[in-house]
Write an enzyme that holds these catalytic residues in place. Structure first.
Site, PDB file in Angstrom:
ATOM      1  N   LEU A   1      11.285  -1.549   7.241  1.00 21.45           N
ATOM      2  CA  LEU A   1      10.532  -0.902   6.169  1.00 21.45           C
ATOM      3  C   LEU A   1       9.800   0.343   6.656  1.00 21.45           C
ATOM      4  O   LEU A   1       9.559   1.264   5.898  1.00 21.45           O
ATOM      5  CB  LEU A   1       9.498  -1.871   5.592  1.00 21.45           C
ATOM      6  CG  LEU A   1      10.019  -3.096   4.826  1.00 21.45           C
ATOM      7  CD1 LEU A   1       8.848  -3.887   4.298  1.00 21.45           C
ATOM      8  CD2 LEU A   1      10.939  -2.689   3.711  1.00 21.45           C
TER       9      LEU A   1
ATOM     10  N   ASP B   1      -7.864  -9.734  15.782  1.00 16.09           N
ATOM     11  CA  ASP B   1      -7.446  -8.381  15.401  1.00 16.09           C
ATOM     12  C   ASP B   1      -8.560  -7.382  15.671  1.00 16.09           C
ATOM     13  O   ASP B   1      -8.495  -6.243  15.245  1.00 16.09           O
ATOM     14  CB  ASP B   1      -7.040  -8.334  13.922  1.00 16.09           C
ATOM     15  CG  ASP B   1      -8.216  -8.578  12.981  1.00 16.09           C
ATOM     16  OD1 ASP B   1      -9.252  -9.097  13.450  1.00 16.09           O
ATOM     17  OD2 ASP B   1      -8.093  -8.267  11.778  1.00 16.09           O
TER      18      ASP B   1
ATOM     19  N   ASP C   1       3.285  -6.307  -2.140  1.00 18.27           N
ATOM     20  CA  ASP C   1       2.433  -5.173  -2.484  1.00 18.27           C
ATOM     21  C   ASP C   1       1.447  -5.522  -3.585  1.00 18.27           C
ATOM     22  O   ASP C   1       0.276  -5.114  -3.550  1.00 18.27           O
ATOM     23  CB  ASP C   1       3.297  -3.994  -2.943  1.00 18.27           C
ATOM     24  CG  ASP C   1       3.793  -3.167  -1.761  1.00 18.27           C
ATOM     25  OD1 ASP C   1       3.746  -3.683  -0.625  1.00 18.27           O
ATOM     26  OD2 ASP C   1       4.227  -2.022  -1.962  1.00 18.27           O
TER      27      ASP C   1
ATOM     28  N   GLU D   1       1.093   0.924   7.066  1.00 18.69           N
ATOM     29  CA  GLU D   1       1.443   1.691   8.262  1.00 18.69           C
ATOM     30  C   GLU D   1       0.371   2.712   8.614  1.00 18.69           C
ATOM     31  O   GLU D   1       0.118   2.989   9.794  1.00 18.69           O
ATOM     32  CB  GLU D   1       2.787   2.396   8.064  1.00 18.69           C
ATOM     33  CG  GLU D   1       3.954   1.481   7.777  1.00 18.69           C
ATOM     34  CD  GLU D   1       4.116   0.385   8.805  1.00 18.69           C
ATOM     35  OE1 GLU D   1       3.734   0.590   9.976  1.00 18.69           O
ATOM     36  OE2 GLU D   1       4.606  -0.686   8.435  1.00 18.69           O
TER      37      GLU D   1
END
Length: 984
Positions: A199, A270, A307, A250
């Site tokens: 993607l 994270d 999404d 991204e």
């Protein structure tokens, strides 16, 4: 939707294609492997062994903490603007068809990006109540770039037919080369048909910490890449409906965000405290998912959900992103890019485009100058002239009378130039209008480039760098560059810490490699061990410096740090501040025209230096067997044959299937072997058992020769076996004496006949002389006398050691105990090297040594009755290892420090009730006669110790009546007494 980062690359499999791929044997991708991150990370680790994501995280964390403490109200609330250029890489379709996306779809994607990054997305109302208070706006606005790299007006959209039908992440350099704008000033977003089910992917921001060296090198691919199918809104995208969140995801990586599950599970973070830990990624939109004893934040843009499910970034994610924007060099520079402002518009504006390369060259000296002229004004231009200057002298002027309309450009070709003389030539272009019109902007009317005619040099070649000539510098940024220092050639990076990532090149002369059989390049270098060493690479050119595409050396493979870090500018002062790299150039031996470019890239570290550069015949032969070391040693014999194992190695370039070994005594051949049972490939080692007849003398030396047949002269390498017929036995305790008249039968074994162990009476120590021995890995032995341990139950070894470890070198010190009554040394009982061996650190030599006391319990070995110890040093041409007070004592634990007294013994406890202890500390071991007497001189107890030195002796005095007694010690050298009291 599946998104996965590769630290630098976010490699994502398109779900629809994934189902197809899993049915194909060619790919063999299971459901657990739909994101090939582990394989790619393994590849990255192999190519960049110093790469460390954790170190980047540590840096980022420190920046965030610093920013929170020092400036909590600083730019956090100030919106920053970032210029974006969309490179639409298509397959020739009409605009609005296939991959050649319509402007409306691109516009909508830019809107989505701004909505998501600023919490303006319409679906914020769907954020779960548990997380609404954590939601944040990043205050980052993305706009179309308003001017291109040449200063011309742009729409921020570039459409280019691609050279490939589709692009995999392995081909990202091909994709970005199709269309690229400088990553310092533009956020490049490439939109194309991506192969392999991907993607998209993104590049992580560069940092100034060790482990991200490749980030700066990747400036030509820095940006974000998206599959056109998942770009913007596309209800026809497979698996889930694209709402433009792939680019949001991204872009999060581009600004330093990690996946919310940390790519590892519940125990992996994270680095954002307000995103709950998760065991794995999420798909679909399971809002009740719990994997780590808390509700997963599946609506976060940095998860893998659909999404339509994504709608939140958090406050800590904002802190992380803003820290990167305000500190990471290429992210920070975006916020002040000239592309944020539209270029000034003039009625009359004629300008020159940038030259293709600021530096060039050729073997012939021929150069074809050309430059592109563009009408950047609103009005057409009919007459203008373009001039070419060489070293400030007008070479040619071309008058153009064709009309150039607004926005049009024309390439002007000049006559061929031929540069016969060696050196650098400046090529200067200028454009002027002809007629009554005046150019309203002149700052774009000149461009300059350089042609370098490189001098030739003969081989062998050596350059000591007390001057630059005939080397040539390339310094496109006109900032710090290579220069001559007192210590050699260097780059003053320390004082230029603002130019992160800038490259400094220096070009060697041209060499004809057909004149040398086996070429080798070597250079002597110096650099402190900063957290990120400067990036040093050497490239070869075969067209006289026009292109440098062959990487022959990189410090990502060979570390070039030589000295400990310093807070001031580094200047090499000591021998160990320098080291040498040798590069085998055998593959270039038929090239007639080779020059080298040494490239130093600024990593915000200290200065880098080179003081010697050589190209010469390699010392490495095509065919050569060498003796590397002894595996077993018995240089001290008692009327038996000498035996041992040696290791030989093929140190040449060719396979060798036959060689000879000869043993000589006083140049007389006493034994020989022909070895032809195995083929040794280059670099391979093998062991050979040697049996040598009974020596003809008690003290002598054997020479062991390995002979490699050659078409020219045979190659002979030797190792030496000095021996001594030594059957003298010693009793413990025992101390190594530094008296030159006798050393208690200690023996030095030096197979290479180099410096080796020596006795230093001034230091009262033995010295390894490692600093004088250039053959790295060579070994020397210090061997004790044969100890009769049959009369003791406990035995200990103590010694003091001093070793100042240099930054780069690392000596190894080992102790072996013999088997079979002192014949062989096979049992390793002590081994330390480098930092564990060191008593201090530094490349300099200190006048005062720092000592450490060591203890080794030898009690488990006394059952052997007779033992020897061998102290082995393995040299690395670093600092010397020093030993003193090497002592065998009767006991199982290290003795306490001897009291500060000159007396040969002390008594404790005193008074005593049952058992009294004697702590002895004599200089020389000898027989002793002990007596205990009362005050009337009556002998109450007496005995003889065959050897005393530094041991403890205990006496049972429980049978003595209360009172005062005298302990008397007599040896051949001393007579001493001490009183003690017995109490009841």
């Amino acid at each position: 939707m599946q998104r996965k980062n590769l630290s630098y690359i976010d490699f994502i499999f398109r779900s629809g294609l994934y189902i197809l791929i899993t049915t194909l044997p060619l790919f063999s991708i299971s459901a657990q492997e739909r994101c090939a991150v582990p394989k790619i990370l393994e590849e990255r680790a192999r190519n960049n062994p110093n790469l460390s994501t954790q170190q980047f995280e540590n840096w980022l964390s420190s920046q965030q903490i610093l920013q929170k403490v020092l400036s909590p109200l600083r730019t956090r609330k100030e919106k920053v603007t970032v210029p974006v250029v969309f490179h639409i890489i298509h397959n020739g379709e009409a605009i609005g068809t296939g991959g050649n996306l319509s402007k409306e779809r691109i516009d909508r994607q830019l809107e989505i990006l701004n909505e998501d990054f600023n919490r303006l997305n319409a679906d914020t109302t769907e954020t779960l109540d548990e997380f609404k208070a954590l939601a944040s706006s990043f205050d980052i606005e993305f706009i179309y770039a308003k001017q291109d790299p040449d200063g011309f007006e742009t729409s921020g959209i570039v459409r280019i037919p691609g050279s490939l039908v589709d692009y995999s992440y392995q081909e990202r350099s091909i994709l970005t080369a199709e269309s690229y704008w400088p990553a310092e000033d533009y956020l490049n977003i490439w939109v194309a048909d991506l192969a392999g089910g991907s993607l998209g992917w993104a590049e992580f921001p560069i940092s100034n910490l060790e482990g991200l060296e490749e980030a700066s090198n990747n400036r030509l691919i820095d940006g974000v890449t998206i599959d056109y199918v998942f770009f913007g809104e596309n209800p026809d995208s497979p698996t889930f409906e694209s709402k433009g969140r792939t680019l949001t995801h991204e872009m999060g990586h581009f600004f330093g965000l990690r996946h919310i599950w940390g790519d590892g599970g519940c125990s992996v973070d994270d680095f954002c405290e307000d995103t709950p830990t998760a065991r794995n990624s999420s798909t679909g939109c399971n809002l009740g998912k719990i994997t780590c004893e808390s509700l997963d934040m599946v609506q976060n843009f940095m998860d893998y959900t659909n999404d339509a499910c994504m709608n939140i970034f958090t406050e800590d994610q904002k802190s992380r992103v803003r820290t990167v924007v305000e500190n990471s060099p290429r992210r920070l520079s975006l916020t002040s890019s000239p592309a944020l402002e539209a270029p000034p518009v003039y009625d009359v504006d004629l300008g020159l485009s940038e030259v293709n390369s600021r530096y060039t060259g050729s073997c012939s000296g021929n150069f074809n100058p050309q430059i592109t002229v563009k009408n950047q004004g609103l009005l057409p231009i009919g007459n203008y002239s373009v001039q070419l200057f060489v070293n400030d002298i007008l070479e040619e002027s071309i008058i153009v009378e064709d009309t150039l309309n607004s926005g049009e450009e024309k390439t002007i070709y000049f006559s061929l130039l031929n540069f016969n003389e060696m050196g650098e030539y400046s090529i200067f272009y200028n454009v002027d209008l002809i007629g009554s019109f005046l150019d309203e902007r002149t700052d774009n009317n000149q461009k300059i480039e350089y042609y370098q005619r490189i001098q030739q040099a003969s081989l062998p070649y050596e350059k000591s760098f007390n001057n630059i000539t005939p080397w040539i510098i390339r310094n496109p940024d006109e900032e710090e560059s290579w220069q001559i220092f007192d210590v050699g050639l260097g780059v003053p990076f320390y004082g230029n810490r603002q130019n992160f990532g800038e490259r400094e090149d220096i070009i060697s002369p041209i060499f004809d490699f057909t004149t040398i059989n086996v070429p080798e390049l070597s250079f002597v270098f110096s650099q402190v061990g900063d957290s990120i060493p400067n990036n040093i690479k050497i490239y070869a050119s075969y067209d006289c410096g026009r292109t440098f595409n062959d990487l022959i050396f990189s410090n990502s493979i060979t570390d070039l740090s030589t000295a400990y870090p310093t807070d001031t500018v580094f200047i090499p002062e000591h021998r160990l501040d320098w080291d040498t790299v040798k590069i085998d150039l055998n593959r270039l031996k038929d090239e007639p025209s080779v020059c080298f470019s040494i490239v130093a890239e600024n990593r915000l570290s200290n200065n880098f230096y080179i003081n010697e550069f050589r190209v010469q015949e390699s010392s490495k032969k095509n065919r050569e067997i060498d003796i590397i070391r002894w595996e077993d040693v018995n240089p001290l014999v008692c009327n038996e044959t000498l035996e041992g194992v040696i290791t030989v190695k093929n140190v040449g370039r060719e396979n060798i299937d036959s060689y000879e070994i000869q043993i000589l005594e006083n140049d007389n051949l006493v034994n020989e072997f022909t070895m032809n049972n195995e083929v040794l490939v280059p670099g391979q080692e093998t062991q050979i058992n040697l049996i040598i007849p009974v020596p003809s003398s008690n003290i002598n030396e054997y020479e062991i020769q390995v002979i490699t047949p050659s078409n020219d002269a045979d190659i002979v390498n030797s190792l030496y076996l000095p021996f001594s017929n030594d059957c003298v036995e010693e009793l413990p305790p025992l101390r190594l004496s530094l008296n030159e008249n006798g050393r208690d039968n200690w023996y030095e074994f030096n197979p290479d006949k180099d410096a080796g162990w020596t006795f230093n009476p001034n230091l009262l120590a033995v010295n390894s002389n490692s600093s004088q021995i250039n053959t790295k890995g060579s070994e020397d032995w210090l061997i004790s006398p044969l100890l009769d341990v049959s009369r003791v139950n406990y035995l200990g070894l103590i010694f003091d050691i001093s070793y100042r470890k240099p930054f780069r070198q690392s000596e190894t010190f080992e102790i072996y105990i013999s088997d079979e009554g002192g014949k062989y040394f096979k049992s390793l009982i002590y081994s330390k090297s480098g930092d564990s061996l060191a008593t201090s650190l530094g490349n300099d030599i200190k006048e005062q040594l720092i000592w450490r006391n060591e203890f080794v319990d030898l009690s488990p070995y006394v059952f052997r009755n007779k033992i020897r110890l061998a102290f082995k040093i393995k040299h690395d041409n670093g600092q010397d290892v020093n030993l003193k007070n090497i002592t065998f004592f009767v006991g199982q634990s290290p003795p306490p420090a001897y009291p500060n007294t000159l007396e040969p013994f002390v008594i404790y406890p005193n008074p005593v009730q049952n058992e009294i202890n004697l702590h002895l500390n004599l200089e020389i071991a000898e027989e002793a006669f002990f007596q205990i007497l009362d005050l009337n001189g009556k002998v109450m107890l007496e005995f003889i110790e065959p050897k005393i030195l530094n041991q403890f002796i205990s006496f049972d005095v429980s049978q003595l009546a209360a009172g005062v007694y005298i302990l008397r010690l007599n040896t051949d050298r001393i007579s001493a007494t001490e009183r003690f009291i017995v109490i009841k």
